[in-house]
Design an enzyme around this catalytic site. Structure first.
Site, short mmCIF file in Angstrom:
data_model
loop_
_atom_site.label_atom_id
_atom_site.label_comp_id
_atom_site.label_asym_id
_atom_site.label_seq_id
_atom_site.Cartn_x
_atom_site.Cartn_y
_atom_site.Cartn_z
CB CYS A 93 -0.88 0.08 0.96
SG CYS A 93 -1.26 1.60 1.89
CB CYS A 117 0.47 1.69 3.98
SG CYS A 117 -0.96 1.08 4.11
#
Ligand SMILES: [Zn+2]
Length: 144
Positions: free
Chosen positions: A69, A72
């Site tokens: 991600c 993230c």
């Protein structure tokens, strides 16, 4: 009597009881002698998650993330710096939802990153989406 707090060791996950005013004093774990606060987030798995969430008197802020991600990964440095700012009032932790799918399912994590704040074993606040360091610290402090 002085107020005390249970702090769960980020290394061996043993609960330590400390006088509240000593939390920021570089206290070490009675069991493994590691520092109880390291100025960085700790990674939690299925076992250590429950030990921290259930036992800690310090609110725990969990970043549910995954290695694939992008947002993230971009938020990770800000989250790490926020740990320095928020300890010892808060404990910052990370859960890799790819490795800990049972935890992600248990908390119904639908998008990542998701930040969840736990106090006394209960989730008290949740925020989906990446935040910069200042917004993150402000958001956490606002939850008390
Ligand atoms: Zn320890």
């Amino acid at each position: 009597m002085a107020e005390s707090r249970i702090v769960v060791c980020p290394h061996c996950h043993a609960p330590n009881r400390l006088p509240a005013e000593r939390l920021g004093d570089g206290a070490t774990c009675g069991k493994c002698k590691s520092p109880l606060f390291r100025g960085e987030p700790l990674a939690l798995d299925g076992d250590s998650f429950d030990r921290h969430i259930a036992r800690s008197d310090i609110p725990v802020l969990v970043d549910f993330w995954a290695p694939w991600c992008g947002p993230c990964r971009s938020m990770a440095p800000a989250f790490a710096r926020a740990a320095k700012q928020l300890e010892p009032d808060f404990r910052l932790a990370k859960v890799n939802t790819e490795e800990e799918q049972a935890l992600a399912a248990r908390f119904g994590i639908r998008s990542i990153p998701t930040l969840a704040l736990f106090r006394n074993g209960r989730e008290v606040a949740r925020q989906a989406g990446a935040m910069d360091q200042a917004s993150l610290v402000r958001w956490v402090r606002r939850q008390g």
